[in-house]
Motif scaffolding. Structure first.
Motif, PDB file in Angstrom:
ATOM      1  N   CYS A 511      -1.225  56.932 107.503  1.00  0.00           N
ATOM      2  CA  CYS A 511       0.679  56.681 107.190  1.00  0.00           C
ATOM      3  C   CYS A 511       1.191  57.847 108.297  1.00  0.00           C
ATOM      4  CB  CYS A 511       1.199  56.666 105.979  1.00  0.00           C
ATOM      5  SG  CYS A 511       0.236  58.474 104.595  1.00  0.00           S
ATOM      6  N   GLN A 557       6.716  52.425 110.377  1.00  0.00           N
ATOM      7  CA  GLN A 557       7.222  51.446 109.289  1.00  0.00           C
ATOM      8  C   GLN A 557       6.109  50.531 109.134  1.00  0.00           C
ATOM      9  OE1 GLN A 557      10.880  50.079 109.020  1.00  0.00           O
ATOM     10  NE2 GLN A 557      11.158  50.066 106.762  1.00  0.00           N
ATOM     11  N   GLN A 561       3.884  49.943 105.552  1.00  0.00           N
ATOM     12  CA  GLN A 561       4.170  48.871 104.520  1.00  0.00           C
ATOM     13  C   GLN A 561       2.568  48.279 104.708  1.00  0.00           C
ATOM     14  OE1 GLN A 561       6.864  46.475 106.691  1.00  0.00           O
ATOM     15  NE2 GLN A 561       8.182  47.468 106.234  1.00  0.00           N
ATOM     16  N   LEU A 626      10.821  63.360 106.603  1.00  0.00           N
ATOM     17  CA  LEU A 626      11.221  61.979 106.742  1.00  0.00           C
ATOM     18  C   LEU A 626       9.835  60.651 106.646  1.00  0.00           C
ATOM     19  CD1 LEU A 626      14.102  62.062 109.952  1.00  0.00           C
ATOM     20  CD2 LEU A 626      14.590  62.707 107.249  1.00  0.00           C
ATOM     21  N   ALA A 627       9.148  61.137 107.671  1.00  0.00           N
ATOM     22  CA  ALA A 627       7.877  60.476 107.375  1.00  0.00           C
ATOM     23  C   ALA A 627       7.542  60.477 105.554  1.00  0.00           C
ATOM     24  CB  ALA A 627       6.675  60.576 108.378  1.00  0.00           C
ATOM     25  N   GLN A 630       9.030  58.114 103.366  1.00  0.00           N
ATOM     26  CA  GLN A 630       9.362  56.973 104.142  1.00  0.00           C
ATOM     27  C   GLN A 630       8.786  56.143 102.815  1.00  0.00           C
ATOM     28  OE1 GLN A 630       8.500  56.180 108.248  1.00  0.00           O
ATOM     29  NE2 GLN A 630       9.150  53.530 107.361  1.00  0.00           N
ATOM     30  N   ALA A 633       9.364  55.967  98.730  1.00  0.00           N
ATOM     31  CA  ALA A 633      10.331  54.563  99.161  1.00  0.00           C
ATOM     32  C   ALA A 633       9.314  53.413  99.215  1.00  0.00           C
ATOM     33  CB  ALA A 633      11.368  55.041 100.086  1.00  0.00           C
ATOM     34  N   ILE A 634       8.876  53.606 100.152  1.00  0.00           N
ATOM     35  CA  ILE A 634       7.868  52.468 100.358  1.00  0.00           C
ATOM     36  C   ILE A 634       7.069  51.924  99.224  1.00  0.00           C
ATOM     37  CG2 ILE A 634       6.535  50.537 101.561  1.00  0.00           C
ATOM     38  CD1 ILE A 634       7.722  52.190 104.335  1.00  0.00           C
TER      39      ILE A 634
END
Length: 1115
Positions: A511, A557, A561, A626-627, A630, A633-634
């Protein structure tokens, strides 16, 4: 002249008259007299016929050229064999001359009839002539070759037929010529005759093994000592032995290799200690001499190391075994042969360098029947090589297997401008999928699918290309590709079987948390192939910087996902939860870092390179944070909380991470609303766990010990007195394991659950953790062996349902029932057993506490001969299983299967235990997928039992269980189909075949409309098996069961093809969306416009709805 020679051969091989056998003569005497008569008739026939002048001349010519004819021998059988050999030589030379003339002067085709067939060559024989030729060859081999083979060389005549003993008695070994000389002459003639293609077919199709045995003995048999007094002791010359060696190797080269391998295996003979009888009832092969076994082993090794040698060995052993119904033990034996380096090999490296590429080729067959057999052998051989010889397997097996992925991997420099072709990637992915998921372990004659047998070498090899494989998986998720499922299964297999630290590190790498990773070489990308696959091509350069940045961000991104979707498929694994907790720990570490104060950089003392590195380091740190956000959050948006926090330790770890962030905020002296809500939520969760609604175990309190230092810090540093007091009370409750239980804990738990339930329904999203925790109360309590898992529901006299409430026994005490259950009187014992069963069913406290005694009592009464007693015991065991499924099932499964001869129970008792398991399967209901997995393994093992009654019982239980598994039957569909089709086609007992067919009917009836989804891959095999029963099975009951199953299948397919049309009208008044995106300040609670009592929330979140508002129903 061909007809005349064939006529002479038919006279010489005229069969024995029945009158000679009926006159009281023995078989041996009748054989000798028949041979004498046939020789006389042949001499008379050859002397009087004028049409035989050419045949007599050719016969005399042949006699003048050869030197081994012995006219003064006293052995009548050898005289007969000599005449047969002479006639065969005459026929072969005559046909050879005709064929040479035919090729030198070919017949011109008739121009008037150009469509006419070309003329046949002169060496073509009619059916009757081929039959006569086969008869004389059989006489030659029986009388002139087999009697002179040494003991243990080849198959003896006595093992072939009863007539063989008479033949051996008629041959005389004490007269000239000697035995080895006769064997040499016969073998040379047969080889000369087989030089002609028309005569080679009958020679090699029936007598190849005998000729190979003769050549082995003539060429390699050790010389006997000089002191042997027999006349046959005179050995062959060196030139003769050398010519026999050359003839043997020439023969082995030109014959179809699987047939050669079969014959060499037969020549090796039986085992050194042959058993008293073979399993099939026939006579066992005799033990071959040491020199012959060694020779056959060397020849087999030579066959194996030749080009296509591995395929020849596999075909020789598995050919004709029936594909899906083939013997798994044979596959395992062939795999072990391929994986073991023979002693005759020059070196292990040379052997594996030749064999490993051929093993990989076994995976590429397209024919379904052949591919299934070869795949089993190839995957099993690969597993053994990886385990036993990892250094050679890594070099010659795994690296060629993964070479397309290596060529595509990032950092390689050997890529050509053409990239990697589609067929290379497709073959690579399919082969890796077969090797990683189709490993089979054969143990005690049973099949255990281990797909799963992890190997460190294989996992390490996959780890080197896992980023490339994941990039290919992400590409297939964007397009329609047949590689998507295979890539997904390989990735799941790798993550599931890797060690958890390695798997977590790989997840962070995939990721992008450990640095930017693309998976493929810079400047290349995966593109759609023409056949639904993928191809590695050169990436087109993007000139616009904004477009390039957008493509990079969207690609990262999309990778995250895809990774979350991959974790979502691992429903039975703890890895998603552990990865989630690891990310939370990283988030806590980020929160603990204080913001760096900008310092003025002295440009005069720093170079431009140092300044650039300093700035890039700071930017990279912000990018990693930030990664991380992210990914979190996902994960929270894409995975349910039941998968993220599926274990008590994970729930505690989640709370620990929340309290850690609160402690970091306290240390820094900041009290933001987010941190305050995080602290309140974490302490509310702890209070909910300690509220006392469910008793916690010692292990639960031990896992919560990690909360103590954080609660102590909060109780000392938090500015609010209420929070300090609550943290102190929670800490005291955990430290005393619930002995000290202040009133603030349940009060806080009640307030927390009340505050959370209106706004966040259970199961809505990952934020509804309080509702989940309150309902589950630690999953470990469901596995507590001190309490029953489920209490049966019964009704009192007044009709009010009573759930697990003990009622006082109106008849007898529990102890009295236990004593009466051991009484010798049958009615008294049976009534006591039924009373005990009723006590367990009604939830009697004393009966539930003494469940072990009841289990032993019921098992002992199963062996009683009276049906009234053992049926009561069966009913009692069924109720025990329903009350304590996890504990009682394991004991019953151990009683049902026999693991050793000492523990083997009587057949009748095992069948009674099977009846208990069948009743338990019926009573499971919706819990069958959870508790049925161990039952399926035991029942499948029972289908291989030696007794047909146990096999039928296991199949009956299997059918009752499988029809209740629904979608849980999917992963087991292939094994179930293979087992059932094998029993239907191979089992000799009619009742077993009936049971196997009935299982298919029950499964189809249980799945109903879900049949095409669950059994889609094996439905065709089951249909063919049912049709085979209807057409070929002699048992009428089995045919009836098959017809009923076909009717069930017909109904299913009709509903699938022609679904029932429904006209429905749905009215949806509201749109329900989660409010997790909005902070509390952006949500306004207003009255609902359509209803008076419920309320609606107006979302004013500028992220989701920048220009409009939506009414979100939360009734």
């Amino acid at each position: 002249m061909t007809t005349a020679l064939i006529k002479s051969i038919s006279i010489l091989t005229k069969p024995i008259r029945e009158a000679q056998l009926c006159d009281g003569h023995s078989t041996q005497t009748a054989l000798v007299s028949a041979l004498q008569r046939n020789l006389s008739e042949l001499q008379e026939h050859m002397s009087r016929g004028e049409e035989l002048v050419e045949a007599r001349q050719l016969l005399e010519e042949v006699k003048r050229e050869i030197t081994w004819v012995c006219n003064d021998t006293d052995d009548l059988t050898w005289s007969f064999v000599q005449e047969c050999l002479l006639l065969l030589l005459c026929l072969a030379r005559h046909l050879n001359r005709l064929l040479e003339a035919f090729h030198q002067n070919p017949t011109a085709p008739n121009s008037a009839t150009p469509e006419a067939a070309p003329p046949l060559p002169p060496d073509v024989l009619s059916v009757a002539q081929q039959k006569t030729l086969g008869t004389v060859l059989q006489f030659v081999v029986t009388l002139g070759l087999c009697p002179y083979l040494a003991p243990g060389v080849g198959v003896a005549l006595g093992l072939r037929s009863a007539f063989g003993a008479a033949v051996e008695g008629a041959v005389r070994h004490d007269v000239a010529p000697e035995g080895e000389r006769r064997l040499l002459n016969t073998t040379n003639v047969l080889l000369e005759v087989s030089a002609l293609s028309s005569l080679a077919t009958p020679v090699f199709t029936r007598h190849l093994g005998d000729i190979m045995a003769a050549l082995c003995q003539l060429a390699y048999r050790p010389k006997r000592p000089e002191g042997d007094g027999t006349n046959s002791n005179k050995g062959l010359t060196v030139e003769e032995r050398k010519s026999c060696k050359e003839a043997l190797h020439n023969l082995l080269r030109k014959v179809y290799q699987p047939i050669v391998i079969k014959e060499l295996l037969v020549l090796q003979g039986g085992p050194k200690r042959a058993s008293s009888g073979s399993r099939g009832g026939g006579k066992a092969l005799t033990q071959a001499p040491t020199w012959l076994r060694r020779l056959c082993g060397q020849l087999l090794s030579d066959r194996l190391m030749q080009p296509q040698g591995v395929q020849a060995v596999v075909r020789a052993i598995l050919e004709g075994t029936g594909g899906g119904d083939s013997d798994w033990r044979k596959c395992d034996a062939v795999a072990k042969i391929l994986a073991a380096c023979p002693q005759q090999s020059l070196s292990a490296q040379s052997y594996y360098s030749q064999v490993c590429p051929q093993v990989l080729e076994l995976l590429h067959f397209k024919d379904k029947l052949t591919a299934q057999q070869f795949q089993r052998v190839a995957t099993r051989a690969a597993l053994i090589m990886v385990q036993d010889r990892p250094e050679f397997a890594q070099r010659f097996l795994l690296f060629p297997l993964l070479s397309p992925l290596h060529h595509s991997a990032e950092g390689t420099d050997d890529l050509s401008q053409d990239g990697v072709q589609e067929w290379e990637l497709t073959r690579c992915i399919e082969d890796v999928y077969k090797v990683s998921k189709s490993f089979l372990v054969f143990h005690s004659g049973q099949i255990c699918v281990v797909g799963n047998s992890p190997s460190e070498v294989l996992l390490k090899a996959l780890a080197d290309v896992i980023s490339t494989l994941f990039s290919l998986f992400c590409f297939t998720k964007q397009n329609v590709s047949h590689l998507r499922t295979s890539c997904q299964e390989i990735l799941i297999w790798f993550l599931s079987h890797s060690e958890h630290p390695v798997a977590l590190s790989q997840l962070k790498h995939l990721c992008g948390l450990l640095g930017e990773v693309s998976g493929v070489k810079h400047g290349f990308q995966f593109s759609p192939g023409s056949e639904g696959g993928a191809i590695l091509t050169i990436r087109e350069l993007i000139s616009d910087e904004d477009d390039a940045l957008y493509e990079k961000v969207s690609g990262e991104q999309w990778r995250v996902q895809c990774l979350v979707q991959l974790l979502g498929e691992m429903k039975d694994s703890d890895l998603p939860g552990e990865f989630f907790l690891l990310l939370l720990q990283d988030l806590t570490a980020v929160a603990a870092e204080q913001e760096e104060v900008e310092q003025e950089v002295d440009t005069s003392s720093m170079t431009l390179l140092e300044l650039e590195q300093h700035l890039l380091g700071r930017v990279s740190g912000h990018g990693q944070r930030l990664a991380l956000l992210q990914v979190l959050a996902i994960m929270c948006d894409g995975l349910p909380y039941t998968q993220l926090l599926r274990k008590p330790t994970q729930v505690v770890g989640f709370i620990v991470s929340m309290l850690q962030r609160a402690c970091v905020s306290l240390e820094r002296g900041t009290d933001s609303p987010v941190e305050s809500q995080t602290l309140r939520m974490g302490m509310g969760l702890v209070a909910t766990l300690l509220s006392g609604a469910t008793e916690l175990t010692a292990d639960d309190y031990s896992s919560m010990g990690e909360l103590l230092p954080h609660l102590e810090q909060i109780s000392q540093q938090h500015p609010e007195p209420f929070i300090q007091e609550l943290a102190s009370d929670l800490r005291a409750t955990i430290a005393t394991h619930g002995a000290y239980h202040p009133k603030t804990v349940p009060k806080t738990a009640t307030q927390h659950s009340t505050a959370q339930s209106p706004a966040q329904p259970a199961g809505h999203s990952s934020n509804s953790l309080p509702a989940c925790t309150q309902s589950s109360r630690f999953p470990s309590r469901q596995q507590d062996h001190s309490k029953p898992i489920s209490h049966p529901k019964h009704t009192t006299d007044s009709g009010i349902p009573n759930y697990g409430i003990s009622e006082p026994s109106s008849s007898k005490a529990f102890s009295e029932c236990l004593l009466e259950a051991c009484d010798l009187d049958v009615p008294t014992r049976a009534v006591a057993l039924r009373s005990l069963t009723r006590s367990v069913k009604d939830g009697d406290k004393e009966a539930l506490q003494n469940k072990d005694k009841l289990l032993t009592l019921f098992l002992e009464n199963l062996e009683h001969e009276d049906s009234f007693v053992y049926l009561s015991a069966i009913q009692g065991l069924a109720v025990l299983v329903d009350t304590f499924p996890e504990q009682i099932l394991q004991r019953l499964l151990g009683e049902y299967q026999t693991s050793s001869p000492e523990r083997e129970r009587a057949l009748e008792t095992r069948l009674k235990v099977g009846e208990v398991l069948m009743r338990a399967s019926r009573a499971m209901g919706d819990l069958a997928p959870h508790y049925g997995r161990p039952l399926i393994g035991v029942f499948l093992s029972g289908t291989r039992d030696e007794d047909s009654s146990v096999r039928a019982s296991s199949l009956s239980n299997l059918g009752e269980l499988c029809q209740r598994l629904n979608f849980s039957l999917g992963p087991l569909a292939q094994e179930l189909s293979t087992c059932l089709t094998a029993l239907i086609k191979t089992d000799k007992e009619a009742e077993v075949r009936r049971a196997a067919v009935h299982v298919i009917a029950l499964v189809l009836r249980g799945l109903s409309d879900k049949t095409t989804q669950v059994l889609g891959d094996v439905l065709l095999e089951l249909y063919r098996a049912l049709k085979w029963v209807v057409r070929s099975d002699p048992d009428e009951v089995a045919v009836l069961h098959a017809q009923l199953a076909l009717e069930e299948l017909d109904d299913v397919m009709r509903r699938f093809i022609f679904p029932q049309q429904k006209l429905e009208k749905r009215i949806v008044p509201f749109i329900s969306l989660p409010l997790t995106c909005c902070p509390p300040s952006s949500v306004l609670v207003i009255p609902s416009p359509l209803h008076s009592s419920p309320t609606s929330s107006l979302c004013q979140c500028p992220v989701l709805h920048p220009k409009s508002s939506f009414y979100l129903d939360h009734t």
